[in-house]
Design an enzyme around this catalytic site. Structure first.
Site, PDB file in Angstrom:
ATOM      1  N   GLY A  42       0.777  -1.245   0.000  1.00 60.21           N
ATOM      2  CA  GLY A  42       0.000   0.000   0.000  1.00 60.21           C
ATOM      3  C   GLY A  42       0.801   1.283   0.000  1.00 60.21           C
ATOM      4  CD  GLU A  99       1.333   0.909   6.411  1.00 64.94           C
ATOM      5  OE1 GLU A  99       1.474   0.977   5.189  1.00 64.94           O
ATOM      6  OE2 GLU A  99       1.153  -0.170   7.018  1.00 64.94           O
ATOM      7  CG  ASP A 100      -0.999   2.167   2.876  1.00 63.27           C
ATOM      8  OD1 ASP A 100      -0.050   1.497   3.325  1.00 63.27           O
ATOM      9  OD2 ASP A 100      -2.129   1.684   2.702  1.00 63.27           O
ATOM     10  CG  ASP A 103      -7.909  -0.127   9.708  1.00 60.36           C
ATOM     11  OD1 ASP A 103      -8.551  -0.227  10.753  1.00 60.36           O
ATOM     12  OD2 ASP A 103      -8.450  -0.253   8.596  1.00 60.36           O
ATOM     13  N   GLY A 105      -3.641  -0.974  13.635  1.00 59.74           N
ATOM     14  CA  GLY A 105      -2.308  -0.761  14.195  1.00 59.74           C
ATOM     15  C   GLY A 105      -1.459  -2.020  14.191  1.00 59.74           C
ATOM     16  CB  THR A 107       0.243  -3.506   9.361  1.00 55.46           C
ATOM     17  OG1 THR A 107      -0.822  -4.359   8.958  1.00 55.46           O
ATOM     18  CG2 THR A 107       1.348  -3.524   8.322  1.00 55.46           C
ATOM     19  CE  LYS A 131     -10.367   3.123   8.009  1.00 57.10           C
ATOM     20  NZ  LYS A 131     -10.830   1.810   7.464  1.00 57.10           N
ATOM     21  CG  ASP A 159      -5.806  -3.659  -1.815  1.00 60.08           C
ATOM     22  OD1 ASP A 159      -5.347  -3.244  -0.722  1.00 60.08           O
ATOM     23  OD2 ASP A 159      -6.162  -4.833  -1.997  1.00 60.08           O
ATOM     24  NE  ARG A 165      -2.453  -2.950  -4.338  1.00 56.38           N
ATOM     25  CZ  ARG A 165      -2.426  -3.230  -3.037  1.00 56.38           C
ATOM     26  NH1 ARG A 165      -2.299  -2.260  -2.160  1.00 56.38           N
ATOM     27  NH2 ARG A 165      -2.544  -4.471  -2.606  1.00 56.38           N
TER      28      ARG A 165
END
Ligand code: PRP
Length: 175
Positions: A42, A99-100, A103, A105, A107, A131, A159, A165
């Protein structure tokens, strides 16, 4: 029902924010050099745009790949690194994880823990999107682009089932 794309953040807003983040990095790492570590897949567009706005020396760009977590790993709060880095590339470096979106957390927490064990000189996180509504693991974000609501986000590298993407802006994917 067909899904609708609702634009949340325009290309222009992204460009202004990427510039701002690059300036923050330049300010904080003046006269040093950076190792940027993107989390695949991402982050690839954000990282590509960000590096072209950074004036600080970039000593290296590396990527890490991490498994998408299933239901079982959500509860444990862990994901698995499937493509890591040799320790020598990280040791003693000023590392920025790029990072993109953060969410749950899981990852970013997994990647930060992994890199911390490799003795970087410093380790910080730069994410375009945050987020917070879905956070399961606390993550310290050092450089943040935008906070987004709890909806399905696509575009600018992010994605849905590997689609969307390539969209140049950021959208909510709605029913
Ligand atoms: C997405 C996104 C982040 C991660 C954030 O990646 O790109 O890396 O999820 O979610 P979390 O905070 O809940 O862990 P994904 O697993 O979809 O893989 P991809 O980057 O290859 O699309």
């Amino acid at each position: 029902m067909k899904k609708q794309l609702v634009q949340l953040i325009s290309q222009e807003e992204i460009a202004v924010t990427v510039n701002r983040l690059a300036k923050e990095l330049d300010r904080d790492y003046e006269n040093r050099s950076l190792l940027l570590v993107g989390i695949l897949k991402g982050s690839f567009i954000f990282l590509a745009d960000l590096v072209r706005k950074i004036n600080t020396t970039i000593c290296n760009i590396e990527f890490i790949s991490i498994s998408s977590y299933g239901a079982s790993t959500v509860t444990s709060g862990q994901a698995t690194i499937i493509m890591g880095l040799p320790k020598e590339k990280v040791m003693g470096q000023d590392v920025i994880v790029v990072e993109d979106i953060v969410d749950t957390g899981i990852t970013t927490a997994t990647v930060l823990n992994y890199l911390k064990n490799y003795d970087p000189a410093s380790l910080r996180l730069c994410t375009l999107l945050n987020k917070p509504a879905r956070r399961q693991i606390p993550v310290t974000i050092d450089y943040l682009g935008f906070t987004v609501p709890d909806c399905f986000i696509v575009g600018y590298g992010i994605d849905f089932n590997q689609e969307y993407r390539q969209l140049p802006a950021i959208y909510a994917l709605e029913e």
